[in-house]
Design a protein around this motif. Structure first.
Motif, short mmCIF file in Angstrom:
data_model
loop_
_atom_site.label_atom_id
_atom_site.label_comp_id
_atom_site.label_asym_id
_atom_site.label_seq_id
_atom_site.Cartn_x
_atom_site.Cartn_y
_atom_site.Cartn_z
N ASP A 213 0.81 -1.21 0.00
CA ASP A 213 0.00 0.00 0.00
C ASP A 213 0.85 1.27 0.00
N GLN B 43 -6.43 -4.70 -1.64
CA GLN B 43 -6.86 -3.90 -0.49
C GLN B 43 -8.36 -4.13 -0.28
N PRO B 44 -8.87 -3.89 0.93
CA PRO B 44 -10.23 -4.33 1.28
C PRO B 44 -11.38 -3.51 0.71
N GLU B 45 -11.10 -2.44 -0.03
CA GLU B 45 -12.19 -1.61 -0.54
C GLU B 45 -11.95 -1.22 -1.99
N GLY B 46 -13.05 -0.90 -2.69
CA GLY B 46 -12.96 -0.41 -4.06
C GLY B 46 -13.09 -1.51 -5.09
N ASP B 47 -13.18 -1.11 -6.36
CA ASP B 47 -13.33 -2.05 -7.47
C ASP B 47 -12.01 -2.36 -8.16
N ASP C 9 -7.67 -3.17 -7.89
CA ASP C 9 -6.62 -3.70 -7.03
C ASP C 9 -5.35 -2.86 -7.21
N ASN D 229 -19.65 -8.88 -6.62
CA ASN D 229 -19.37 -7.98 -5.50
C ASN D 229 -18.00 -7.33 -5.71
N ALA D 230 -17.74 -6.30 -4.92
CA ALA D 230 -16.50 -5.55 -5.08
C ALA D 230 -15.27 -6.42 -4.83
N ARG D 231 -15.39 -7.36 -3.88
CA ARG D 231 -14.27 -8.25 -3.57
C ARG D 231 -13.83 -9.02 -4.81
N ARG E 117 -12.35 -6.71 -7.65
CA ARG E 117 -10.93 -6.39 -7.44
C ARG E 117 -10.03 -7.49 -7.98
N MET F 178 -21.25 -10.22 4.15
CA MET F 178 -20.18 -10.94 3.47
C MET F 178 -20.45 -12.43 3.43
#
Length: 296
Positions: free
Chosen positions: A62, A84-88, A90, A133-135, A138, A257
């Motif tokens: 990061d 990372q754990p958020e967003g669409d 990587d 989902n976003a996960r 990514r 989740m």
């Protein structure tokens, strides 16, 4: 004058990015063939990684500036780090591509979640991606970023799409003890599995045997629904089986989740992995592994 080359330094370099549980299991399979560097963001893990046979490198995916000294470090790379754990998107994998040397061999461990819900169908690696989902989005983004790098830098990329990873230390025992409900049989979904030891073995073989740009399902032979998996674990460890609820009842009982995992059903075909990588799974079925755990 002694002109002999120290064999330790003659070995090619391998960088393991995200050297957690699977990375630690990978180390014994590669440390005699490679000079292995293990990336970690936790300085306190340096001793553990050194004892396992790797040269620890403390850096943070990061924080790109911490990665500069890794640029072109190794021509072989196993990328195990999650996004990372958020967003669409990587961004960690984008930072990884900045340090990869041209022509590197890269094995990336992705997820079967990139397919979304397949209605329980048996799917192979040609299935269209449909992340829900976003996960999962990514992970799709990471695959695309690495493919673009491979085209640009003439790299040799293999993508392993792994399902639920399990081992003795990675079982849903706490969930069973907490009596977290599972889906009723009529609403249940197919789930897929791979033992952490087998995933490490697949990654090691893929470094040399994978075809360029190839995707492989790193999955075992189990054909089991999620509730059946929980029942098998409960029976093996003498725990009460999870209560079963209809889907509409379960919505109010579990986290979003967890509900997302219970909303996707697919069965992964693994013939390509077996045929092209020549893998012989140690734990072909979950039931075999659970039986062995009982004996210890």
């Amino acid at each position: 004058m002694n002109n002999k080359i120290n064999p330790r330094f003659a070995r090619p370099r391998l960088l393991i990015i995200g050297c957690g549980d699977v990375g630690i299991r990978l180390l014994p399979l590669v440390r005699t063939r490679f000079r292995v560097f293990a990336l970690t963001s936790q300085p306190g893990r340096a001793g553990e990684l050194r004892a396992a046979g790797a040269i620890p490198v403390v850096a943070d995916l990061d924080r790109p500036h911490t990665l500069r000294r890794l640029r072109a470090l190794a021509p072989y790379v196993v990328h195990l780090a999650p996004p990372q754990p958020e967003g669409d998107f990587d961004f960690r994998t984008r930072n990884v591509t900045a340090i990869l040397p041209d022509g590197a061999r890269v094995v990336y461990v992705s997820t079967s979640g990139v397919y979304g819900d397949c209605g329980g169908a048996l799917v192979d690696e040609t299935r269209k991606l449909a992340p829900r989902n976003a996960r999962a989005r990514r992970r799709v983004d990471a695959e695309r970023v690495l493919r673009a790098w491979a085209r640009r830098a003439h790299g040799r990329l293999a993508i392993l799409r792994a399902p639920g990873i399990y081992a003795a230390e990675r079982l849903p025992l706490k969930r069973l003890e907490q009596r977290t409900p599972a889906l009723a049989p009529e609403d249940d979904v197919y789930t897929n599995h791979i033992h952490a030891d087998d995933l490490a073995h697949i990654a090691a073989l893929a470094l040399f045997r994978a075809l360029p740009g190839r995707v492989y399902h790193a999955s075992d032979d189990t054909r089991m629904k999620m509730g059946e998996y929980f029942d098998a674990v409960a029976d093996a460890f003498g725990l009460p089986r999870a209560p079963r609820l209809a889907r509409e009842q379960l919505v109010a009982e579990v986290s979003p989740m967890l509900l997302s995992f219970m909303s996707e059903s697919r069965q992964l075909a693994n013939a390509r992995m077996k045929r092209e990588l020549g893998i012989r799974l140690r734990w072909g079925r979950v039931e075999q592994a659970l039986a062995a755990m009982q004996m210890k």
